[in-house]
Motif scaffolding. Structure first.
Motif, PDB file in Angstrom:
ATOM      1  N   UNK A  67       0.827  -1.212   0.000  1.00 14.77           N
ATOM      2  CA  UNK A  67       0.000   0.000   0.000  1.00 14.77           C
ATOM      3  C   UNK A  67       0.857   1.256   0.000  1.00 14.77           C
ATOM      4  N   UNK A  68       1.950   1.252   0.776  1.00 11.41           N
ATOM      5  CA  UNK A  68       2.843   2.407   0.791  1.00 11.41           C
ATOM      6  C   UNK A  68       3.396   2.675  -0.603  1.00 11.41           C
ATOM      7  N   UNK A  69       3.740   1.601  -1.316  1.00  6.93           N
ATOM      8  CA  UNK A  69       4.300   1.743  -2.657  1.00  6.93           C
ATOM      9  C   UNK A  69       3.233   2.161  -3.663  1.00  6.93           C
ATOM     10  N   UNK A  70       2.090   1.502  -3.649  1.00  5.43           N
ATOM     11  CA  UNK A  70       1.035   1.782  -4.624  1.00  5.43           C
ATOM     12  C   UNK A  70       0.473   3.193  -4.472  1.00  5.43           C
ATOM     13  N   UNK A  71       0.441   3.694  -3.255  1.00  3.02           N
ATOM     14  CA  UNK A  71      -0.117   5.026  -3.034  1.00  3.02           C
ATOM     15  C   UNK A  71       0.810   6.145  -3.485  1.00  3.02           C
ATOM     16  N   UNK A  72       2.006   5.794  -3.951  1.00  9.66           N
ATOM     17  CA  UNK A  72       2.885   6.790  -4.567  1.00  9.66           C
ATOM     18  C   UNK A  72       2.538   6.994  -6.043  1.00  9.66           C
TER      19      UNK A  72
END
Length: 232
Positions: free
Chosen positions: A177-182
């Protein structure tokens, strides 16, 4: 991805950010991974580090000065995008090596988890009214997300599927989620942690991070009745 660096050294570690934490001088393992993350380990706690900095972060080296301990040879400073710092004061280095691990194929799910993923992809409205599947095994820089979906509002949803839902699975989904939300084309990306059984600690952690938990009925997804309590 770069090399993985393994350092065994006398060091003290100071975390400076939303809170402060101090590890006094001791012999420890410092692990610098190819994704930029840095973690400090003792010879206990299983896989859990004493302190760490998650990517994106950057490491630089400072020269020692009058404020440094007399045993210090260097200060490694790891800084993340929020300006928080992990300051590692290094003394005697006993081991320092770098290794190229190559591309990892990722975790291979067992037969039940693989089948759960297939069934949930076919019956994605199990997750909620109006859900639709974007793709299975949506690839990211740190591995594939089991399912990428759209909810009834058209927003992205990353789904992690497990047979037994434990804390490790929640941590894995958190990293996705941290990666995708970038990605401006995907965000906001919500999270769903789906499993046949979800441990209470995992559910608490997931809900604290805004991740929705869904308990899956394997037999119902297969379109069959459970035979657990049937004699014939």
């Amino acid at each position: 991805m770069g090399d993985v660096r393994l350092v065994i050294a006398e060091c003290q570690v100071d975390y400076v950010g939303r809170l402060t934490a101090h590890l006094p001088r001791a012999r420890r393992l410092v692990l610098v991974k190819g994704d930029g993350s840095v973690s400090v380990h003792a010879d206990d706690r299983a896989y859990k580090p004493l302190n760490w900095m998650s990517p994106p972060c950057w490491m630089s080296e400072e020269a020692i000065d009058d404020t440094s301990p007399e045993w210090a040879t260097a200060v490694w400073v790891v800084t993340n995008k929020a300006g928080e710092q992990l300051r590692i004061t290094v003394g005697e280095i006993e081991h320092d090596s770098a290794h190229e691990l190559g591309v990892d194929p990722g975790l291979v799910k067992d037969g039940v988890e693989a089948h759960l993923q297939e069934l949930l992809a076919e019956h994605v409205t199990t997750l909620g009214e109006g859900y639709s599947l974007v793709r299975r095994e949506y690839m990211t820089a740190i591995g594939p997300v089991d399912l990428l979906c759209r909810n009834q509002s058209g927003e992205s949803v990353a789904v992690e599927i497990k047979r037994r839902g434990e804390i490790d699975g929640v941590e894995q989904l958190t990293r996705y989620l941290e990666l995708l939300n970038r990605d401006p084309l995907l965000r906001p990306v919500h999270g769903v942690f789906a499993a046949q059984q979800i441990k209470p600690q995992a559910r608490t952690l997931a809900e604290d991070r805004g991740i929705r938990c869904v308990t899956l009925d394997y037999d119902k997804l297969r379109g069959t009745e459970s035979t657990e309590f049937r004699l014939f």
